[in-house]
Design a protein around this motif. Structure first.
Motif, PDB file in Angstrom:
ATOM      1  N   TRP A   1      -2.534 -20.815  30.511  1.00 26.25           N
ATOM      2  CA  TRP A   1      -3.561 -19.789  30.628  1.00 26.25           C
ATOM      3  C   TRP A   1      -4.368 -19.684  29.338  1.00 26.25           C
ATOM      4  CZ3 TRP A   1      -3.905 -15.080  27.908  1.00 26.25           C
ATOM      5  CH2 TRP A   1      -4.871 -14.193  28.382  1.00 26.25           C
ATOM      6  N   THR A   2      -3.702 -19.785  28.191  1.00 20.71           N
ATOM      7  CA  THR A   2      -4.393 -19.721  26.904  1.00 20.71           C
ATOM      8  C   THR A   2      -5.409 -20.840  26.776  1.00 20.71           C
ATOM      9  OG1 THR A   2      -2.428 -18.746  25.869  1.00 20.71           O
ATOM     10  CG2 THR A   2      -4.081 -19.704  24.400  1.00 20.71           C
TER      11      THR A   2
ATOM     12  N   LEU B   1       7.737 -19.721  32.563  1.00 21.68           N
ATOM     13  CA  LEU B   1       6.920 -18.609  32.088  1.00 21.68           C
ATOM     14  C   LEU B   1       6.132 -18.998  30.843  1.00 21.68           C
ATOM     15  CD1 LEU B   1       9.467 -15.660  32.511  1.00 21.68           C
ATOM     16  CD2 LEU B   1       7.607 -16.327  34.055  1.00 21.68           C
TER      17      LEU B   1
ATOM     18  N   TYR C   1       2.005 -19.275  30.521  1.00 21.37           N
ATOM     19  CA  TYR C   1       1.259 -18.529  29.508  1.00 21.37           C
ATOM     20  C   TYR C   1       0.428 -19.461  28.639  1.00 21.37           C
ATOM     21  CZ  TYR C   1       0.187 -15.873  25.329  1.00 21.37           C
ATOM     22  OH  TYR C   1      -0.473 -15.292  24.279  1.00 21.37           O
ATOM     23  N   GLN C   2       1.021 -20.582  28.187  1.00 23.06           N
ATOM     24  CA  GLN C   2       0.270 -21.478  27.314  1.00 23.06           C
ATOM     25  C   GLN C   2      -0.863 -22.158  28.081  1.00 23.06           C
ATOM     26  OE1 GLN C   2       2.603 -24.355  25.059  1.00 23.06           O
ATOM     27  NE2 GLN C   2       1.166 -24.103  23.375  1.00 23.06           N
TER      28      GLN C   2
END
Length: 321
Positions: free
Chosen positions: A308-309, A301, A305-306
Motif C-alpha cells: 500500500w505504501t 499484514l 501494508y508495504q
C-alpha cells in the motif's frame, strides 16, 4: 516439509526482499553525487526513496530476528566470526539514516550527502563479501567457532562478490530513478543504467559461476543473466517499469543462487565435519512451530501494508520542494 526447511526458505525470502528493496536505496545513494548536478536534483533523488527507505530496512531486522530464533547456532557463529564486517555495515546504515533525516534540516547538505553516499556504498559492497564467504565456507572449529581473521574474509572471491553486489545495486538504483523521475534527471539515470548494465552482466556472471553449485543453482544463474539482459533491453527501448522489474528479477535470482548453493548448510566450514546445517543449527521443534504460526499471521499484514505504501507514492517526481 520439515520446519527447518520451511524456515531456511523463509529466511532466504526475507533476504531476497531486503536486497530487492534496499538494493535500490543503496543504488540511489551511490548515484547521488554523479546524477545530482544541483541541490534541486539532489533533493529529488533523496525524495525518491524518502517514504520507503526505513520500511525497506525492516526486512533486514526481520531476517536477523528470524535467524536468531530459528537457527541460533548459525546466528551465534555468524555474528561472532563476522563481527567487524557486520559492525561496519551497521555503522554505515546508521550514518545513512541520520543523513537522510537531517540533510533537510541543515543549512549545508554537502556533509550529509557524503554520509549518504558512503553509508550506501559500504553495505552494498560488504553484503556481497559477507554472503560470498558464507556460501564458499569459512574456517570453523569443532565448536562451530570462527578461527580466521578479517583478512581471511577479504579473499579474492569474496571481493569479487562485493563488487558484483555493488554493481547490481547501483544499476538497480539507476533504473529505479529512471522510473521515479522526469526530465533531465531521468535522462541521466537512463544513461547510467545503460553504462552499468554490460559491466554488471560480466562481473555478475563471473561471480555466479564461481559460487553456484547444483542443478537448481544453474537455473537461478540463467534467470539472473536473463534478468540483467532484460534490464538492458528494457532500458534501451525506454520501458522503465519493465527495466525495474527485470532488475528485481535478477536480484531475486542472484539471492536464490546463493541460498540454493548453501543448502543444506547454513554456515559451511572448510572442514565439512564442522559445518553448521539446517539440522544441527536449528531451534527446538516447539519453537519452530510457534514461530511458524506467528509468521503465517503477521507476514501477510506486513506485505499488504508495504505494498500500500508503494502504491500511494507511485507517481514520478517532477521537482523538489
Amino acid at each position: 516439509m520439515e520446519l527447518t526447511t520451511v524456515w531456511f526458505v523463509l529466511i532466504a525470502v526475507l533476504w531476497t526482499g531486503y536486497f530487492v528493496l534496499e538494493g535500490f536505496d543503496f543504488g540511489v545513494g551511490i548515484l547521488l553525487p554523479f546524477l545530482g548536478r544541483d541541490e534541486a536534483d539532489r533533493r529529488t533523488i533523496v525524495r525518491s526513496i524518502g517514504p520507503v527507505w526505513d520500511g525497506n530496512e525492516v526486512w533486514l531486522l526481520v531476517a536477523g530476528g528470524a535467524t536468531f530464533a530459528a537457527f541460533p547456532e548459525w546466528y551465534a557463529t555468524l555474528f561472532s566470526g563476522f563481527y567487524l564486517p557486520l559492525f561496519l555495515i551497521l555503522l554505515a546504515l546508521i550514518m545513512r539514516g541520520v543523513a537522510l533525516e537531517y540533510r533537510n534540516k541543515s543549512d549545508s547538505t554537502k556533509g550529509w550527502d557524503r554520509a549518504f553516499f558512503w553509508g550506501s556504498l559500504g553495505p552494498a559492497l560488504l553484503w556481497g563479501v559477507a554472503f560470498t564467504n558464507i556460501v564458499r565456507g569459512v574456517p570453523l572449529d569443532a565448536d562451530h567457532e570462527y578461527t580466521g581473521t578479517l583478512f581471511t574474509l577479504l579473499n579474492p572471491v569474496a571481493l569479487l562478490g562485493g563488487v558484483a553486489t555493488l554493481l547490481l545495486f547501483t544499476q538497480h538504483g539507476a533504473v529505479f530513478l529512471a522510473l521515479r523521475t522526469t526530465g533531465d534527471l531521468r535522462a541521466r539515470a537512463v544513461r547510467a543504467a545503460r553504462l552499468l548494465a554490460p559491466v554488471t552482466i560480466l562481473v555478475g556472471l563471473a561471480f555466479l559461476l564461481v559460487v553456484r553449485s547444483g542443478a537448481v543453482s544453474w537455473a537461478a544463474l540463467a534467470l539472473a543473466v536473463a534478468g540483467l539482459a532484460g534490464t538492458l533491453v528494457a532500458t534501451l527501448i525506454g520501458r522503465d517499469g519493465w527495466a525495474f522489474t527485470a532488475s528485481a528479477v535478477a536480484i531475486v535470482a542472484v539471492t536464490a543462487t546463493l541460498f540454493t548453493s548453501l543448502w543444506p548448510n547454513v554456515m559451511p566450514a572448510l572442514d565439512p565435519a564442522n559445518s553448521l546445517t539446517v539440522i544441527n543449527a536449528a531451534s527446538s521443534p516447539y519453537t519452530l512451530t510457534v514461530m511458524t504460526w506467528v509468521a503465517a499471521i503477521f507476514t501477510p499484514l506486513v506485505l499488504i501494508y508495504q505494498g500500500w505504501t508503494y502504491w500511494i507514492f507511485r507517481r514520478r517526481l517532477t521537482g523538489a520542494f
